[in-house]
Design a protein around this motif. Structure first.
Motif, PDB file in Angstrom:
ATOM      1  N   THR A 162       0.844  -1.193   0.000  1.00 18.30           N
ATOM      2  CA  THR A 162       0.000   0.000   0.000  1.00 18.30           C
ATOM      3  C   THR A 162       0.881   1.244   0.000  1.00 18.30           C
ATOM      4  OG1 THR A 162      -0.127  -0.217   2.408  1.00 18.30           O
ATOM      5  CG2 THR A 162      -1.965  -1.088   1.126  1.00 18.30           C
ATOM      6  N   LEU A 163       0.288   2.382  -0.303  1.00 17.36           N
ATOM      7  CA  LEU A 163       1.091   3.591  -0.472  1.00 17.36           C
ATOM      8  C   LEU A 163       1.797   3.977   0.823  1.00 17.36           C
ATOM      9  CD1 LEU A 163       0.279   6.540  -2.735  1.00 17.36           C
ATOM     10  CD2 LEU A 163       1.118   7.034  -0.437  1.00 17.36           C
ATOM     11  N   HIS A 164       1.103   3.875   1.948  1.00 15.38           N
ATOM     12  CA  HIS A 164       1.771   4.256   3.200  1.00 15.38           C
ATOM     13  C   HIS A 164       2.877   3.266   3.555  1.00 15.38           C
ATOM     14  CE1 HIS A 164      -1.394   1.492   4.715  1.00 15.38           C
ATOM     15  NE2 HIS A 164      -0.523   1.205   5.670  1.00 15.38           N
ATOM     16  N   ALA A 165       2.688   1.969   3.230  1.00 12.02           N
ATOM     17  CA  ALA A 165       3.735   0.985   3.482  1.00 12.02           C
ATOM     18  C   ALA A 165       4.922   1.199   2.548  1.00 12.02           C
ATOM     19  CB  ALA A 165       3.174  -0.426   3.309  1.00 12.02           C
ATOM     20  N   ASP A 166       4.641   1.577   1.315  1.00  5.71           N
ATOM     21  CA  ASP A 166       5.704   1.825   0.347  1.00  5.71           C
ATOM     22  C   ASP A 166       6.585   2.993   0.789  1.00  5.71           C
ATOM     23  OD1 ASP A 166       7.159   1.678  -2.105  1.00  5.71           O
ATOM     24  OD2 ASP A 166       5.885   3.264  -2.948  1.00  5.71           O
ATOM     25  N   LEU A 167       5.964   4.071   1.247  1.00  6.49           N
ATOM     26  CA  LEU A 167       6.738   5.229   1.704  1.00  6.49           C
ATOM     27  C   LEU A 167       7.486   4.919   3.001  1.00  6.49           C
ATOM     28  CD1 LEU A 167       4.269   8.095   0.830  1.00  6.49           C
ATOM     29  CD2 LEU A 167       6.670   7.982   0.125  1.00  6.49           C
ATOM     30  N   ARG A 168       6.888   4.134   3.861  1.00 12.17           N
ATOM     31  CA  ARG A 168       7.584   3.721   5.093  1.00 12.17           C
ATOM     32  C   ARG A 168       8.845   2.933   4.737  1.00 12.17           C
ATOM     33  NH1 ARG A 168       4.469  -0.915   7.372  1.00 12.17           N
ATOM     34  NH2 ARG A 168       5.670  -1.906   5.689  1.00 12.17           N
ATOM     35  N   ASP A 169       8.701   1.973   3.812  1.00 15.36           N
ATOM     36  CA  ASP A 169       9.846   1.149   3.425  1.00 15.36           C
ATOM     37  C   ASP A 169      10.886   1.959   2.662  1.00 15.36           C
ATOM     38  OD1 ASP A 169       8.459  -0.909   4.589  1.00 15.36           O
ATOM     39  OD2 ASP A 169       7.763  -1.776   2.693  1.00 15.36           O
ATOM     40  N   TYR A 171      11.867   4.874   3.236  1.00 13.56           N
ATOM     41  CA  TYR A 171      12.721   5.628   4.157  1.00 13.56           C
ATOM     42  C   TYR A 171      13.178   4.793   5.350  1.00 13.56           C
ATOM     43  CZ  TYR A 171      11.896   9.865   1.535  1.00 13.56           C
ATOM     44  OH  TYR A 171      11.869  10.805   0.530  1.00 13.56           O
ATOM     45  N   ALA A 172      13.048   3.480   5.255  1.00 14.22           N
ATOM     46  CA  ALA A 172      13.526   2.599   6.327  1.00 14.22           C
ATOM     47  C   ALA A 172      15.019   2.815   6.519  1.00 14.22           C
ATOM     48  CB  ALA A 172      13.241   1.146   5.979  1.00 14.22           C
ATOM     49  N   ARG A 179       9.129   6.249  13.653  1.00 18.91           N
ATOM     50  CA  ARG A 179       9.058   7.536  12.952  1.00 18.91           C
ATOM     51  C   ARG A 179       8.844   7.342  11.459  1.00 18.91           C
ATOM     52  NH1 ARG A 179      13.718  11.582  14.075  1.00 18.91           N
ATOM     53  NH2 ARG A 179      12.299  12.821  12.753  1.00 18.91           N
ATOM     54  N   THR A 180       9.485   6.361  10.866  1.00 19.03           N
ATOM     55  CA  THR A 180       9.268   6.134   9.434  1.00 19.03           C
ATOM     56  C   THR A 180       7.849   5.625   9.186  1.00 19.03           C
ATOM     57  OG1 THR A 180      10.245   3.919   9.603  1.00 19.03           O
ATOM     58  CG2 THR A 180      11.700   5.718   8.912  1.00 19.03           C
ATOM     59  N   ALA A 181       7.315   4.827  10.109  1.00 22.12           N
ATOM     60  CA  ALA A 181       5.935   4.363   9.976  1.00 22.12           C
ATOM     61  C   ALA A 181       4.974   5.550  10.032  1.00 22.12           C
ATOM     62  CB  ALA A 181       5.598   3.361  11.068  1.00 22.12           C
ATOM     63  N   ARG A 182       5.238   6.448  10.987  1.00 22.65           N
ATOM     64  CA  ARG A 182       4.383   7.635  11.097  1.00 22.65           C
ATOM     65  C   ARG A 182       4.510   8.510   9.863  1.00 22.65           C
ATOM     66  NH1 ARG A 182      -0.192   9.697  12.092  1.00 22.65           N
ATOM     67  NH2 ARG A 182      -0.172  11.873  12.763  1.00 22.65           N
ATOM     68  N   PHE A 183       5.717   8.617   9.325  1.00 22.40           N
ATOM     69  CA  PHE A 183       5.923   9.395   8.100  1.00 22.40           C
ATOM     70  C   PHE A 183       5.103   8.806   6.946  1.00 22.40           C
ATOM     71  CE2 PHE A 183       8.167   9.512   4.008  1.00 22.40           C
ATOM     72  CZ  PHE A 183       8.151  10.879   3.759  1.00 22.40           C
ATOM     73  N   GLY A 184       5.152   7.492   6.802  1.00 21.78           N
ATOM     74  CA  GLY A 184       4.385   6.853   5.735  1.00 21.78           C
ATOM     75  C   GLY A 184       2.901   7.111   5.873  1.00 21.78           C
TER      76      GLY A 184
END
Length: 440
Positions: A162-169, A171-172, A179-184
């Motif tokens: 999903t888009l939020h998971a993609d952005l989280r990964d 910036y992992a 924090r990266t999870a919250r960013f996503g």
């Protein structure tokens, strides 16, 4: 998310749903159909003043034509985003564009198109405007899906992160995991808002002629209905609501209207259909749309992931207040079936529910008769919707194509199919038709 502010007559406050469908009689284009020297023929659709070969070309590949219009919109928006900031253009706007390009079956856009065609539309300006509204529907779908995935905590969409998971990964390692999870998650909110803004831009910038006021009113109502339905869904999850009326109300607002009824209403408005035709189409869409959502509730538990594109049991694990679950609990309680009640109470809202636990839920849904009852309700709603539809329009190829889409919307995607006692909805869908993609 801020609604677009239409100019002129369309700036009035959105009208209630009943007035929305009835008001089609007052459109300038609709009035031209009532000539004093000719009897009114309610089942005869409006005929376009200037037939255009472009309409026939779109008929051959509606999804492709909508995709072409969407590409033009996305190219313009990405160019503007790039001029604003290169990082924003690549990381956020680019992801919104890619998600939309890789969308599902474009079925809402197809319902819009074939509704317009079945109501007699097809002149050059109407064709161009309808394709752009179809592109706006696809962007609205992106907004809905990105936000739904975020709210549901889903990891996969269409077999991809999903888009939020993609952005989280993406910036992992750049910061602690929380924090990266919250960013996503925060970025997904912005991505959905951006898709909605682009969709509103398309509607406000499209020349709509006499249909402008009606189209923009339907569009405005549809967006508000989506938010209301989503809120009721979330509130039901939080409170553990097992009310069948509330489950049906949330499904009606969140999915039935948005997935079927409103696309049909938009198509009728684009063609300048009279009020009687529009009301009949909306009645058909309301029934079929609700049947579609009930089918999705069943497919979440019994569906084949290869056909649905999603894992099974998400509604159960998230504790969603579906009609299926509410009915099963009611039946188990009425029968004093304590083991069934225990299975359901322990499973609903259990994010760690195992495949074996889900099998137990399936068994209870069958044993209490809830699955059978929902199948029968789907069949009744589908049949009722098709009766409304069949009486609304004169026979045509476009009507046949539209009927096929409505029929496909409620088809089972379960590995074992519907129970034997339930007859499938009449008429097989035409080649290439498919059920609307579920918003979850």
């Amino acid at each position: 998310m801020h609604p677009i502010q239409a100019k002129g007559p369309s700036a009035a406050a959105p009208s209630p749903v009943p007035r929305l469908t009835a008001s089609s009689d007052s459109s300038p284009r609709a009035k031209r159909q009532h000539r004093p020297n000719r009897p009114h023929r309610p089942n005869r659709p409006h005929q376009p003043d200037r037939p255009d070969p472009a309409a026939d070309a779109v008929d051959a590949d509606v999804a492709g034509a909508v995709g072409g219009a969407l590409e033009q919109v996305l190219a313009d928006r990405l160019a503007r985003a790039g001029a604003l900031d290169a990082l924003f253009a690549v990381e956020l706007a680019g992801r919104v564009a890619r998600f939309t390009r890789e969308g599902g079956k474009r079925t809402r856009s197809q319902l819009l198109w074939w509704s317009m065609r079945a109501c007699g539309g097809g002149d050059g300006p109407t064709v161009a405007a309808t394709l752009r509204i179809g592109a706006a529907l696809e962007l609205l779908q992106t907004c809905a899906l990105v936000h739904d995935d975020l709210m549901d905590g889903s990891a996969l969409r269409r077999g991809r992160p999903t888009l939020h998971a993609d952005l989280r990964d993406r910036y992992a390692g750049s910061a602690p995991a929380d924090r990266t999870a919250r960013f996503g998650e925060a970025s997904a909110v912005l991505a959905g808002d951006l898709a909605l803004a682009w969709a509103d831009d398309v509607v406000s910038e499209t020349p709509l002629g006499p249909a402008a006021a009606t189209v923009r009113r339907v569009w405005s109502d549809m967006r508000t209905e989506m938010v209301a339905g989503q809120f009721l869904d979330l509130q039901g999850q939080l409170t553990g609501s097992r009310s069948r009326p509330q489950a049906l109300r949330a499904a009606h607002l969140k999915s039935a209207l948005y997935s079927v009824q409103r696309p049909l209403a938009l198509g009728a408005a684009m063609a300048g259909a009279d009020g009687r035709t529009t009301r009949a189409l909306c009645s058909a869409g309301r029934c079929v749309g609700m049947a579609f959502q009930l089918r999705d509730d069943l497919d979440d538990v019994f569906g084949d992931p290869h056909l649905t594109g999603k894992s099974c049991g998400d509604d159960i694990r998230n504790g969603k207040p579906t009609y299926l679950a509410a009915l099963a609990l009611t039946r188990a309680d009425a029968a004093a079936d304590r083991p069934a009640m225990t299975v359901l109470e322990q499973a609903l809202g259990n994010e760690d529910l195992t495949p074996a636990g889900l099998d137990g839920v399936r068994d209870v849904l069958v044993r209490t008769g809830a699955r059978q009852a929902v199948e029968e309700k789907i069949a009744r709603l589908s049949a009722r919707g098709l009766r409304h539809f069949d009486g609304a329009l004169a026979d045509s190829v476009a009507k046949s194509r539209l009927r096929g889409l409505l029929t496909a919307a409620t088809a089972s995607r379960a590995t074992d199919g519907p129970p034997d006692r339930v007859r499938p909805a009449p008429a097989a869908p035409p080649e290439g038709s498919a059920a609307p993609e579920t918003r979850r």
